[in-house]
Design a protein around this motif. Structure first.
Motif, short mmCIF file in Angstrom:
data_model
loop_
_atom_site.label_atom_id
_atom_site.label_comp_id
_atom_site.label_asym_id
_atom_site.label_seq_id
_atom_site.Cartn_x
_atom_site.Cartn_y
_atom_site.Cartn_z
N GLU A 1 121.81 14.07 67.61
CA GLU A 1 122.44 12.88 67.01
C GLU A 1 122.74 13.12 65.53
OE1 GLU A 1 120.49 9.41 69.87
OE2 GLU A 1 119.47 9.99 68.01
N GLU A 2 121.84 13.80 64.83
CA GLU A 2 122.09 14.11 63.42
C GLU A 2 123.26 15.07 63.27
OE1 GLU A 2 118.45 15.59 61.91
OE2 GLU A 2 117.50 13.61 61.67
N THR A 3 123.37 16.02 64.17
CA THR A 3 124.46 16.99 64.11
C THR A 3 125.80 16.31 64.35
OG1 THR A 3 122.98 18.74 64.89
CG2 THR A 3 125.33 19.15 65.08
N LEU A 4 125.83 15.36 65.29
CA LEU A 4 127.10 14.69 65.62
C LEU A 4 127.58 13.76 64.51
CD1 LEU A 4 126.39 13.95 69.38
CD2 LEU A 4 128.21 15.40 68.47
N ASP B 1 128.12 14.69 61.63
CA ASP B 1 129.06 15.51 60.88
C ASP B 1 130.32 15.70 61.73
OD1 ASP B 1 130.47 17.29 59.38
OD2 ASP B 1 129.01 18.93 59.52
N PRO B 2 131.46 15.17 61.31
CA PRO B 2 132.67 15.28 62.14
C PRO B 2 133.11 16.71 62.41
CG PRO B 2 132.95 13.65 60.40
CD PRO B 2 131.69 14.38 60.09
N ALA B 3 132.72 17.63 61.54
CA ALA B 3 133.15 19.02 61.70
C ALA B 3 132.23 19.83 62.62
CB ALA B 3 133.24 19.71 60.34
N ARG C 1 134.60 16.48 71.61
CA ARG C 1 134.91 17.31 70.44
C ARG C 1 135.26 18.74 70.85
NH1 ARG C 1 130.77 16.07 65.42
NH2 ARG C 1 131.01 13.81 65.39
N SER C 2 134.55 19.25 71.85
CA SER C 2 134.81 20.61 72.30
C SER C 2 136.21 20.74 72.89
CB SER C 2 133.76 21.02 73.35
OG SER C 2 133.99 22.31 73.83
N ARG D 1 142.56 17.84 65.88
CA ARG D 1 141.49 17.34 65.03
C ARG D 1 140.70 16.29 65.80
NH1 ARG D 1 143.54 15.63 59.24
NH2 ARG D 1 141.29 15.39 59.06
N ASN D 2 139.41 16.25 65.51
CA ASN D 2 138.56 15.23 66.15
C ASN D 2 139.04 13.84 65.77
OD1 ASN D 2 137.03 17.21 67.28
ND2 ASN D 2 135.46 17.17 65.69
#
Length: 381
Positions: free
Chosen positions: A326-329, A331-333, A370-371, A379-380
């Motif tokens: 959840e913390e990683t997601l 970040d939009p990049a 995202r993948s 772009r996301n």
């Protein structure tokens, strides 16, 4: 006969010239002889100096050669291996493909009730049992077994280990050795180095609890079944310990998930749990070094704990993986691995945590979206 004054003067002059020439010739001869004598003396002095220098140089070379030979003889006598250090390094380097896998070295065990010569000549205790246990294991390919490299017991334990470490330098090595106390107890030991590239874990050293040797059969020197079973147990224990360290190496070096806890016999429940607890730290090192990303590392921990029957630890690792996802997601990049998140969903489902499972599914959907967008070059959104 009438004398002519001019003729007489001429004769006197010629006589005078001959006398002067004779004096000059004598002087030249004296000078020549003196010069020749000086040159001969100089040549003799130079020749003598050359001979002295040559003899001194030859003496120095002889002294240096003797010192080198004495050092080589001393190293050969004191060395626990039958090779020069450079030869040993090249041998182990080639066998392990430059250190791509650790080398497994097994030294004969030292008997404290025997002299150094008796220990060196053998028979070498427990070496065969340990080697056979490793070869017959399902994880034998994790290390390169080099039986015979250590050709005598490590009677000078600490010094011998330092000599082996100095000879093999940067190569990853796992060394098994031990001592037999009064033919009654065995103290197995294991030393490993260059396994993990971390200052606190570069070298590992531990000694197993002492094991009592069964009494010898009164019928003769042949080993009885209890002694053979003891040697088999010792071989299996050391093989598992060496495999545990090899798992550290392959996880931290290559990111390979541990598998030892799944390869052990079903009845070795306690051993599987101990191994899982030990390998949990290796995941921490792999995550910190960047070899494994945070989500995959926590998922790997959770799968390992669950397979070993450590439910509480598996839940804690899975929840940590969910929080990391959840913390990683946020970040939009970022692009978390959908495969790791699918495994996380499965683990949380099996652990009976429906709310956390639903959170993991949301994270999986976001990561999958995202993948797909990333693979399409969009772009996301």
């Amino acid at each position: 006969m009438k004398q002519d004054g001019n003729f007489r003067a001429q004769q006197e002059l010629l006589s005078q010239l001959r006398e002067e020439e004779a004096v000059n010739a004598h002087a030249r001869a004296v000078h020549r002889d003196s010069r020749n004598s000086w040159e001969r003396r100089s040549e003799a002095v130079a020749g003598n100096a050359y001979e002295i220098e040559r003899d001194w140089r030859q003496a120095q070379i002889a002294i240096q050669v003797r010192a080198v030979q004495e050092r080589m003889d001393r190293e050969a006598t004191e060395s626990p291996f039958g090779y020069r250090q450079d030869e040993l390094y090249d041998l182990v380097h080639d066998a392990t493909a430059g250190g791509s896998s650790p080398a497994l070295l097994v030294a004969p065990f030292v008997r404290d009730d025997q002299s150094g010569q008796q220990n060196d000549e053998g028979p070498h205790s427990f070496r065969y049992a340990i080697r056979q246990a490793w070869i017959q294991s399902q994880w034998s390919e994790d290390l390169v077994s080099l039986d015979g490299v250590i050709n005598r017991p490590l009677r000078n334990t600490d010094l011998d280990i330092l000599l082996i470490q100095r000879a093999l330098r940067d190569l990853p090595v796992i060394l098994v050795y031990g001592r037999v106390q009064s033919s009654r107890r065995v103290w197995p030991s294991l030393s490993a180095w260059n396994i993990v590239d971390a200052p606190d874990l570069r070298s590992v050293q531990f000694t197993f609890p002492p094991l009592s040797i069964p009494d010898a059969d009164s019928a003769g020197p042949l080993r009885n079944p209890a002694q053979l079973a003891f040697e088999d147990e010792l071989g299996t224990t050391t093989a598992i310990s060496a495999a545990l360290i090899a798992e550290w190496f392959h996880l931290v070096r290559y990111g390979r998930a541990p598998r030892l806890h799944t390869l052990l016999a079903p009845e070795l429940t306690g051993e599987r749990r101990v191994i899982a607890a030990g390998l949990a730290t290796s995941y921490e090192v792999a995550i910190e070094s960047g070899r494994v990303d945070g989500i995959a590392g926590r998922v790997g921990q959770a799968e390992m704990f669950r397979a070993a029957g450590l439910r509480d630890q598996a839940e804690a690792a899975a929840v940590q993986g969910l929080v990391c996802a959840e913390e990683t997601l946020r970040d939009p990049a970022s692009h978390p691995s959908p495969a790791s998140l699918r495994s996380l969903v499965s683990i949380l489902e099996s652990l009976g945590r429906p709310m956390d499972r639903d959170r993991a599914r949301v994270a999986l959907e976001s990561a999958a979206r995202r993948s797909i967008l990333h693979n399409l070059g969009w772009r996301n959104r």
